[in-house]
Each structure stands twice: as C-alpha cells, then as structure tokens.
Scaffold this motif. Structure first.
Motif, PDB file in Angstrom:
ATOM      1  N   SER A 131       0.829  -1.319   0.008  1.00 25.91           N
ATOM      2  CA  SER A 131      -0.093  -0.072  -0.011  1.00 25.91           C
ATOM      3  C   SER A 131       0.915   1.364  -0.020  1.00 25.91           C
ATOM      4  O   SER A 131       0.422   2.262  -0.798  1.00 25.91           O
ATOM      5  CB  SER A 131      -0.957   0.107   1.012  1.00 25.91           C
ATOM      6  OG  SER A 131      -1.812  -1.006   1.116  1.00 25.91           O
ATOM      7  N   TRP A 132       1.936   1.192   0.711  1.00 27.48           N
ATOM      8  CA  TRP A 132       3.006   2.458   0.892  1.00 27.48           C
ATOM      9  C   TRP A 132       3.583   2.566  -0.628  1.00 27.48           C
ATOM     10  O   TRP A 132       3.796   3.692  -0.966  1.00 27.48           O
ATOM     11  CB  TRP A 132       3.950   2.200   1.994  1.00 27.48           C
ATOM     12  CG  TRP A 132       3.288   2.686   3.210  1.00 27.48           C
ATOM     13  CD1 TRP A 132       3.269   1.950   4.433  1.00 27.48           C
ATOM     14  CD2 TRP A 132       2.620   4.074   3.672  1.00 27.48           C
ATOM     15  NE1 TRP A 132       2.708   2.536   5.388  1.00 27.48           N
ATOM     16  CE2 TRP A 132       2.266   3.569   5.078  1.00 27.48           C
ATOM     17  CE3 TRP A 132       2.376   5.165   2.939  1.00 27.48           C
ATOM     18  CZ2 TRP A 132       1.708   4.737   5.761  1.00 27.48           C
ATOM     19  CZ3 TRP A 132       1.727   6.127   3.681  1.00 27.48           C
ATOM     20  CH2 TRP A 132       1.406   6.078   4.952  1.00 27.48           C
ATOM     21  N   VAL A 135       1.419   4.291  -3.017  1.00 26.60           N
ATOM     22  CA  VAL A 135       1.248   5.766  -2.802  1.00 26.60           C
ATOM     23  C   VAL A 135       2.400   6.310  -3.440  1.00 26.60           C
ATOM     24  O   VAL A 135       2.310   7.529  -4.098  1.00 26.60           O
ATOM     25  CB  VAL A 135       1.284   6.241  -1.293  1.00 26.60           C
ATOM     26  CG1 VAL A 135       1.659   7.572  -1.102  1.00 26.60           C
ATOM     27  CG2 VAL A 135       0.109   5.570  -0.423  1.00 26.60           C
ATOM     28  N   GLN A 195       3.286  11.598   1.653  1.00 26.09           N
ATOM     29  CA  GLN A 195       2.770  12.299   0.573  1.00 26.09           C
ATOM     30  C   GLN A 195       3.443  13.747   0.581  1.00 26.09           C
ATOM     31  O   GLN A 195       3.596  14.130  -1.025  1.00 26.09           O
ATOM     32  CB  GLN A 195       1.379  12.737   0.616  1.00 26.09           C
ATOM     33  CG  GLN A 195       0.345  11.169   0.784  1.00 26.09           C
ATOM     34  CD  GLN A 195       0.260  10.444   2.131  1.00 26.09           C
ATOM     35  OE1 GLN A 195       1.330  10.767   2.966  1.00 26.09           O
ATOM     36  NE2 GLN A 195      -0.694   9.447   2.170  1.00 26.09           N
TER      37      GLN A 195
END
Length: 235
Positions: A131-132, A135, A195
């Motif tokens: 998931s990271w 990103v 982010q």
C-alpha cells in the motif's frame, strides 16, 4: 609520439561542458542523501520502508527511458547545431519531447494499473508495504512526464553547448529546493508524511523545466540570429 599533446581549444570546450556536468550530477547525489534521510525518518510507519524501496526499484526502469531521450535530444540537437540548421534544432527538441511524453505516458499507465502485482514481486508478504509502495508510485508516475520534459530540455541545452546555466538551475532546483523542502516544510508536524515528501519531485521537475525553457529560448534565438547575420561565402 612527439606529436601527442593537449590541444588547448578543444580541451577548454571539453572542460567547459564536462566540469559543470559533473557538478550537476553530484547535486542529485547530495539531494538523494537528504531525501533518503527524510525517508528513514518515517520508519515508524509500519511497512513504509520496504514499500518505498520497492517502488523506487520500479522507478529505476523509468529513469532509463527518460535518460535515453536525454541522450537522443543531446545528440540530434548537437548535430543540428554543428550543421547550423536551427530549424532542425527546434524540430529535434519537439520530437524528443513528443516521443518521450508518449512513452512515459504509456509506461506510467501500465505501472499505475499493475502497481500492486509489480510491488508484490518485491514484497510478497506485506500488504501494508504494498500500500505504501502504491502511494509512491501514484505520486511519482502520475506526473512523471514532467521528468521527461526536464531530461529532454537538459539534453537539448547540452546539445546547444549550454552548461553552466544548466548546472546552476539544477543546483537551485534539485539541490536547493529539495533540501530546503526536507528541512522546512517536511519537518512540520502536519506535513511529516510520505505524501508531502513525494510532492517535492513533481514540484522541482516543473520548476526546473520552466527555468530551462527560458534559457533554451534565449540561447536558441541568440544563436539563430548570430548564424543568420553571418555573410554567405560562395565556394
């Protein structure tokens, strides 16, 4: 052997182009060290470090693509400058931008679409890490065409013989802005997240490309005018 010697004029030109190019490359290394330190500061996030590393490994394939168009732009523009064909300089630059943008758009689409399967090749046992990784892929591959613009413009400026201005822009954009971002904005508690760290890439790509375009227009028009006013010699 007695005729072996340094030829001053080409030697000066090689050093004029080569030394700033080496300094420019070192600025990327310096900013990479600071960014890696910032990445390490987020190790408290479960699965972030392996996810980030896996996504970065995928990015290296994209860097090969943009580097190839950088080399192509530099070669074709350099040949055109040597032939004093400035219309072909502009055409070579536009062609490199178009081809690089299309290639990067296709590559980015594939990587984004298949992000999770690609990341699982590196980290098959952690969905959190995957998931990271997703990103990072979204933040990098989404605007990756801007890196293609930057690399093609860098190659074009090299082909035009511009070296020092190019290096200064890279030092300011890559080294200065990225390091400043990591030590200021990224350090704020509300911004201390992946982010905000990844955002610096598209920001600096856009900034550097804008500055390079200004330099390109100035140098291109100056060299073109200089050539056009030269008297024609009949042989």
């Amino acid at each position: 052997l007695k005729k072996l010697r340094f030829h001053l004029r080409p030697l000066k030109k090689i050093l004029y182009l080569g030394i700033p190019s080496g300094i420019q490359s070192s600025t990327y290394s310096l900013s990479s060290v600071v960014i890696q330190s910032s990445v390490n500061s987020l190790a408290f996030l479960p699965g972030f470090i392996p996810g980030n590393s896996a996504a970065y490994s995928i990015e290296t394939f994209a860097e090969i693509v943009t580097s190839a168009f950088y080399q192509a732009a530099m070669t074709f523009v350099g040949v055109s400058v040597g032939a004093k064909d400035y219309e072909k300089v502009k055409k070579s630059y536009k062609s490199a931008l178009l081809l690089c943008t299309v290639t990067i758009a296709l590559l980015s689409s594939v990587v984004i679409l298949f992000a999770k399967p690609l990341l699982r090749l590196y980290i098959p046992d952690s969905e959190t890490a995957v998931s990271w990784g997703v990103v990072r892929i979204l933040f990098i591959f989404g605007p990756l065409f801007m890196q293609g613009f930057m690399d093609c413009t860098t190659g074009t400026l090299r082909g035009l013989g511009v070296s020092i201005s190019n290096t200064v822009i890279s030092i300011v954009g890559v080294c200065g802005v990225r390091i400043l971002w990591c030590f200021t904005v990224f350090r704020l508690p509300a911004c201390h997240n992946p982010q905000m760290l990844y955002s610096i890439y598209p920001i600096t790509w856009t900034l550097i490309t804008a500055l390079q375009l200004v330099v390109f227009l100035i140098v291109y028009n100056r060299q073109k005018r200089k050539y056009e006013v030269q008297p024609t010699v009949e042989i």
